[in-house]
Write an enzyme that holds these catalytic residues in place. Structure first.
Site, PDB file in Angstrom:
ATOM      1  N   LYS A 170       0.888  -1.176   0.000  1.00  0.00           N
ATOM      2  CA  LYS A 170       0.000   0.000   0.000  1.00  0.00           C
ATOM      3  C   LYS A 170       0.920   1.218   0.000  1.00  0.00           C
ATOM      4  CE  LYS A 170      -1.997   3.044   1.827  1.00  0.00           C
ATOM      5  NZ  LYS A 170      -1.810   4.454   1.362  1.00  0.00           N
ATOM      6  N   GLU A 245       8.942   1.233  11.316  1.00  0.00           N
ATOM      7  CA  GLU A 245      10.059   2.163  11.080  1.00  0.00           C
ATOM      8  C   GLU A 245       9.443   3.553  11.106  1.00  0.00           C
ATOM      9  OE1 GLU A 245      13.100   1.504  11.055  1.00  0.00           O
ATOM     10  OE2 GLU A 245      13.357  -0.573  10.421  1.00  0.00           O
ATOM     11  N   CYS A 279      13.577  10.154   7.433  1.00  0.00           N
ATOM     12  CA  CYS A 279      13.360   9.807   8.847  1.00  0.00           C
ATOM     13  C   CYS A 279      14.627  10.024   9.663  1.00  0.00           C
ATOM     14  CB  CYS A 279      12.910   8.364   8.966  1.00  0.00           C
ATOM     15  SG  CYS A 279      14.037   7.224   8.160  1.00  0.00           S
ATOM     16  N   GLU A 375       9.641  15.984  15.540  1.00  0.00           N
ATOM     17  CA  GLU A 375      10.059  15.796  14.148  1.00  0.00           C
ATOM     18  C   GLU A 375       9.347  16.809  13.264  1.00  0.00           C
ATOM     19  OE1 GLU A 375       8.643  12.334  11.890  1.00  0.00           O
ATOM     20  OE2 GLU A 375      10.723  11.968  11.346  1.00  0.00           O
TER      21      GLU A 375
HETATM   22  P1  NAD Z   1       2.096   8.451   7.438  1.00  0.00           P
HETATM   23  O1  NAD Z   1       2.110   7.717   8.721  1.00  0.00           O
HETATM   24  O2  NAD Z   1       1.158   9.570   7.276  1.00  0.00           O
HETATM   25  O3  NAD Z   1       1.799   7.464   6.227  1.00  0.00           O
HETATM   26  C1  NAD Z   1       2.572   6.326   5.982  1.00  0.00           C
HETATM   27  C2  NAD Z   1       1.718   5.308   5.271  1.00  0.00           C
HETATM   28  O4  NAD Z   1       0.692   4.884   6.161  1.00  0.00           O
HETATM   29  C3  NAD Z   1       1.019   5.829   4.019  1.00  0.00           C
HETATM   30  O5  NAD Z   1       1.002   4.806   3.038  1.00  0.00           O
HETATM   31  C4  NAD Z   1      -0.389   6.095   4.511  1.00  0.00           C
HETATM   32  O6  NAD Z   1      -1.366   6.018   3.504  1.00  0.00           O
HETATM   33  C5  NAD Z   1      -0.564   4.972   5.503  1.00  0.00           C
HETATM   34  N1  NAD Z   1      -1.605   5.203   6.523  1.00  0.00           N
HETATM   35  C6  NAD Z   1      -2.099   6.400   6.973  1.00  0.00           C
HETATM   36  N2  NAD Z   1      -3.052   6.177   7.898  1.00  0.00           N
HETATM   37  C7  NAD Z   1      -3.161   4.835   8.048  1.00  0.00           C
HETATM   38  C8  NAD Z   1      -3.956   3.992   8.879  1.00  0.00           C
HETATM   39  N3  NAD Z   1      -4.851   4.490   9.733  1.00  0.00           N
HETATM   40  N4  NAD Z   1      -3.782   2.661   8.792  1.00  0.00           N
HETATM   41  C9  NAD Z   1      -2.854   2.135   7.951  1.00  0.00           C
HETATM   42  N5  NAD Z   1      -2.093   2.883   7.127  1.00  0.00           N
HETATM   43  C10 NAD Z   1      -2.234   4.215   7.179  1.00  0.00           C
HETATM   44  O7  NAD Z   1       3.606   8.870   7.211  1.00  0.00           O
HETATM   45  P2  NAD Z   1       4.147   9.781   6.043  1.00  0.00           P
HETATM   46  O8  NAD Z   1       3.746  11.176   6.382  1.00  0.00           O
HETATM   47  O9  NAD Z   1       3.776   9.188   4.729  1.00  0.00           O
HETATM   48  O10 NAD Z   1       5.720   9.592   6.208  1.00  0.00           O
HETATM   49  C11 NAD Z   1       6.476  10.416   7.007  1.00  0.00           C
HETATM   50  C12 NAD Z   1       6.856   9.682   8.267  1.00  0.00           C
HETATM   51  O11 NAD Z   1       7.498   8.460   7.952  1.00  0.00           O
HETATM   52  C13 NAD Z   1       7.857  10.458   9.076  1.00  0.00           C
HETATM   53  O12 NAD Z   1       7.496  10.439  10.441  1.00  0.00           O
HETATM   54  C14 NAD Z   1       9.163   9.710   8.850  1.00  0.00           C
HETATM   55  O13 NAD Z   1      10.098   9.871   9.877  1.00  0.00           O
HETATM   56  C15 NAD Z   1       8.682   8.309   8.721  1.00  0.00           C
HETATM   57  N6  NAD Z   1       9.664   7.469   7.998  1.00  0.00           N
HETATM   58  C16 NAD Z   1      10.406   6.558   8.705  1.00  0.00           C
HETATM   59  C17 NAD Z   1      11.378   5.786   8.079  1.00  0.00           C
HETATM   60  C18 NAD Z   1      12.225   4.798   8.862  1.00  0.00           C
HETATM   61  O14 NAD Z   1      12.873   3.958   8.253  1.00  0.00           O
HETATM   62  N7  NAD Z   1      12.248   4.867  10.186  1.00  0.00           N
HETATM   63  C19 NAD Z   1      11.570   5.928   6.711  1.00  0.00           C
HETATM   64  C20 NAD Z   1      10.806   6.842   6.019  1.00  0.00           C
HETATM   65  C21 NAD Z   1       9.841   7.610   6.668  1.00  0.00           C
END
Ligand code: NAD
Length: 475
Positions: A170, A245, A279, A375
């Site tokens: 997804k 992550e 991240c 963050e």
């Molecule tokens: P997000 O949590 O908004 O979305 C991530 C994914 O989750 C998307 O595909 C989104 O559609 C999905 N999602 C949203 N709500 C959901 C729900 N209720 N149930 C299941 N899935 C759902 O994050 P983002 O804004 O896309 O990404 C940024 C964040 O990701 C930052 O906090 C960043 O630090 C983190 N990140 C972490 C790593 C790592 O390896 N630690 C790598 C990249 C990004």
């Protein structure tokens, strides 16, 4: 692509609904994709379940060869993929090219790793033998963020396939295009139909349905802490094992004996690469008070010289991924000033269209300010000063996150002492962003659970069956 077109290769939603996809460099709609939900997730999980037997029964070396072919396919399509990723995310084209090369690296690495799967034998005395067998979990589910879409996807899908699983992905609703294109390449590499399925859609619909699905054997979630919590709660229903992550507020710790010009280069890279939307962005600098003014000056000169522009024009910094995210970042800049921190207005003029934020460097930051703890996920740096190594460690640990830590010093003993004591999952000495597919990556505290990359990541996509046999005694 016209605004009405649905991306080729994207399964249509059963009710025909679509979502627009925007180019963040201009704010224009470049495609529409299916708005999948629970029904489309059911369909994808059923398709991948049907392929689990074929994947499970394939020889590890065959899977390795298929992953190698996939690496070749991705490499051959690298320029197209990089341009698509740059268009979809706004990231500079050179960075998109490096991330696609990183995907090829993940596929190559796990192609080799597929043949290394082994179990243990456990001696239990005469007549009794025990052993363990690594077995795939079946359908692995992957919920992917928007900041490095194809790279994050390959990071978890490659070990999942190497371990003999199928994968349902997804992608983030903001950036689904390369995950769809990747499906064609998986098929071209000769994986069985159903080995890899994509469900595009909103997090609250498709993502929530996937996390709660009873037909998946593992879930890898990369994204924000709040969504991570929601996903963990949803997965608890079926006791699905989850790798999370999540976010970070990673410090670069600078001691007075470091090469300040090189440190300034790495600090600026650390907080501005991908416009700060990584991240493990080095979004805090903890610097020895004796050299703080000198370092800040060097950082501001370098940051002020960076160019901003559309991803396709290959600037140093592209836009934020969306108007909403840009607002979030600029709200933090306003908050930093309101909290009493000091940031001169950056010299760059912002492009007139697109969601841009110029690199912003805050000094006079104290550890309790929100800009020092939360963050921001944009090109915003908080500089804090310390007097002793112990103070540096206290500052490093003064957030709820524990992802990356950079240490800059010429003193190896000091570097190893700080690396031992700091509470984080990933420590880099004198080389911020060092690593690669073979090097395990993950966090402590709110930065997540589990590890990706390296051989250890294969364990997230395996169960270990134990067999204990009692033989007839020797006569
Ligand atoms: P997000 O949590 O908004 O979305 C991530 C994914 O989750 C998307 O595909 C989104 O559609 C999905 N999602 C949203 N709500 C959901 C729900 N209720 N149930 C299941 N899935 C759902 O994050 P983002 O804004 O896309 O990404 C940024 C964040 O990701 C930052 O906090 C960043 O630090 C983190 N990140 C972490 C790593 C790592 O390896 N630690 C790598 C990249 C990004």
């Amino acid at each position: 692509m016209t605004a009405r077109a649905v991306v080729p290769g994207n399964h249509e939603a059963l009710d025909g609904r679509t979502l627009p996809v925007e180019d963040p460099s201009t704010g224009t709609v470049i495609a529409h994709v299916a708005r999948g939900g629970a029904a489309e997730v059911d369909r994808a999980v059923a398709a991948t379940r049907a392929a689990t037997r074929t994947m499970r029964d394939s020889l590890p070396l065959e899977r390795g060869r298929a992953l190698r072919r996939l690496a070749v396919e991705v490499d051959a399509a690298a320029e197209d993929l990089a341009r698509l990723e740059s268009l979809d995310t706004g990231k500079p084209l050179s960075l998109a090219r490096r991330e696609v090369a990183g995907c090829v690296g993940y596929l190559d690495y796990y192609a080799g790793a597929a043949g290394t799967l082994q179990g243990d034998t456990i001696p239990l005395g005469p007549g009794t033998l025990a052993w363990t067998v690594p077995e795939p979990v079946g359908v692995s589910a992957h919920i992917v963020p928007w900041n490095a879409p194809l790279s994050m996807l390959c990071r978890s899908v490659a070990p999942a396939l190497a371990a003999g699983n199928t994968a349902v992905v997804k992608p983030a609703e903001l950036t689904p295009l390369t995950a769809l294109r990747f499906a064609d390449l998986v098929a071209a590499a000769g994986f069985p139909a159903g080995a890899y399925e994509v469900v595009t859609g909103l997090g609250a619909e498709a993502g929530a349905a996937l996390a709660a699905h009873g037909g998946i054997g593992s879930l890898t979630f990369t994204g924000s802490v709040d969504t991570g919590r929601a996903v963990l709660r949803a997965a608890a229903e079926h006791v699905t094992p989850v790798v999370t992550e999540l976010g970070g507020k990673s410090p670069q710790i600078v001691f007075a004996d470091a090469d300040l010009d090189e440190v300034a280069r790495q600090v600026v890279l650390g907080f501005t690469a991908n416009s700060g939307q990584y991240c493990d962005a080095g979004s805090r600098v903890l610097v020895d008070r004796a050299v703080a003014a000198d370092l800040v000056e060097r950082i501001r000169v370098r940051a002020g010289a960076l160019t901003l522009g559309a991803g396709a024009d290959d600037p140093d910094l592209g836009p934020m991924v969306s108007a909403q995210h840009r607002r979030r970042v600029t709200d933090y800049v306003d908050l930093g000033r309101a909290e009493g921190a000091d940031a001169p207005t950056p010299p760059q003029a912002l492009p007139t269209v697109g969601h841009f934020v110029a690199p912003t460097v805050f000094t006079a930051v104290t550890p309790t300010m929100r800009i020092a703890r939360e963050e921001i996920f944009g090109p915003v740096l908080a500089v804090l000063e310390f007097g002793t190594e112990a103070e540096a460690l206290d500052l490093a640990d003064a957030t709820d996150y524990g992802l990356g830590v950079g240490i800059h010093t010429a003193d190896v003993d000091r570097a190893l002492r700080v690396a031992d004591r700091v509470d984080a999952g990933y420590v880099m000495v004198n080389d911020y962003f060092a690593g690669g597919p073979a090097v395990p990556f993950g966090g402590t505290k709110l930065s997540g659970t589990g590890r990706e990359r390296g051989l250890v990541a294969l364990e997230s996509y395996l169960t270990r069956k134990t067999v204990v046999v009692r033989r007839a005694p020797c006569t």
